[in-house]
Design a protein around this motif. Structure first.
Motif, mmCIF file in Angstrom:
data_model
loop_
_atom_site.group_PDB
_atom_site.id
_atom_site.type_symbol
_atom_site.label_atom_id
_atom_site.label_comp_id
_atom_site.label_asym_id
_atom_site.label_seq_id
_atom_site.Cartn_x
_atom_site.Cartn_y
_atom_site.Cartn_z
ATOM 1 N N UNK A 15 0.830 -1.209 0.000
ATOM 2 C CA UNK A 15 0.000 0.000 0.000
ATOM 3 C C UNK A 15 0.864 1.259 0.000
ATOM 4 N N UNK A 16 1.926 1.242 0.794
ATOM 5 C CA UNK A 16 2.827 2.395 0.849
ATOM 6 C C UNK A 16 3.522 2.600 -0.491
ATOM 7 N N UNK A 17 4.004 1.524 -1.078
ATOM 8 C CA UNK A 17 4.688 1.630 -2.374
ATOM 9 C C UNK A 17 3.741 2.169 -3.442
ATOM 10 N N UNK A 22 2.036 6.644 -6.824
ATOM 11 C CA UNK A 22 0.987 7.552 -7.287
ATOM 12 C C UNK A 22 1.424 9.006 -7.106
ATOM 13 N N UNK A 23 1.979 9.324 -5.947
ATOM 14 C CA UNK A 23 2.429 10.695 -5.686
ATOM 15 C C UNK A 23 3.532 11.090 -6.668
ATOM 16 N N UNK A 67 -4.669 17.709 -4.564
ATOM 17 C CA UNK A 67 -5.745 16.711 -4.544
ATOM 18 C C UNK A 67 -5.376 15.407 -5.255
ATOM 19 N N UNK A 68 -4.512 15.498 -6.241
ATOM 20 C CA UNK A 68 -4.130 14.306 -6.997
ATOM 21 C C UNK A 68 -2.969 13.536 -6.376
ATOM 22 N N UNK A 69 -2.329 14.110 -5.387
ATOM 23 C CA UNK A 69 -1.241 13.401 -4.712
ATOM 24 C C UNK A 69 -1.759 12.223 -3.889
ATOM 25 N N UNK A 70 -3.017 12.296 -3.519
ATOM 26 C CA UNK A 70 -3.647 11.272 -2.677
ATOM 27 C C UNK A 70 -2.851 11.071 -1.387
#
Length: 86
Positions: A15-17, A22-23, A67-70
């Protein structure tokens, strides 16, 4: 065979990876978008057009990246690791 903690650690790591990837992707796309605003600024033929390009850039930087960095996904992964550390 893995025990419950090992499975949870593996899931938290994945999940972290995923969240970090994504970021990173978001920031890479943001740099490309910023390049397009720089091109618009450079091509602007008047002070008014340059100001307009800067305004678009400011708007994008203020509203289009965070907002897109999640960040919620990164925070959730951090919370998973915090629970596992206890």
């Amino acid at each position: 065979m893995k025990n419950e903690t090992e499975w949870q650690t593996q899931i938290a790591a994945q999940n972290a990876a995923d969240a970090l990837a994504n970021a990173r992707g978001t920031l890479m796309r943001a740099l490309q978008e910023l390049d397009s605003y720089i091109e618009k600024f450079d091509a602007a033929d008047s002070p008014a057009r340059k100001a307009e390009a800067l305004n678009w850039t400011l708007n994008y930087l203020a509203t289009g990246i965070a907002p897109n960095l999640r960040l919620d996904l990164i925070a959730n992964a951090q919370a998973q690791f915090t629970r596992l550390a206890k």
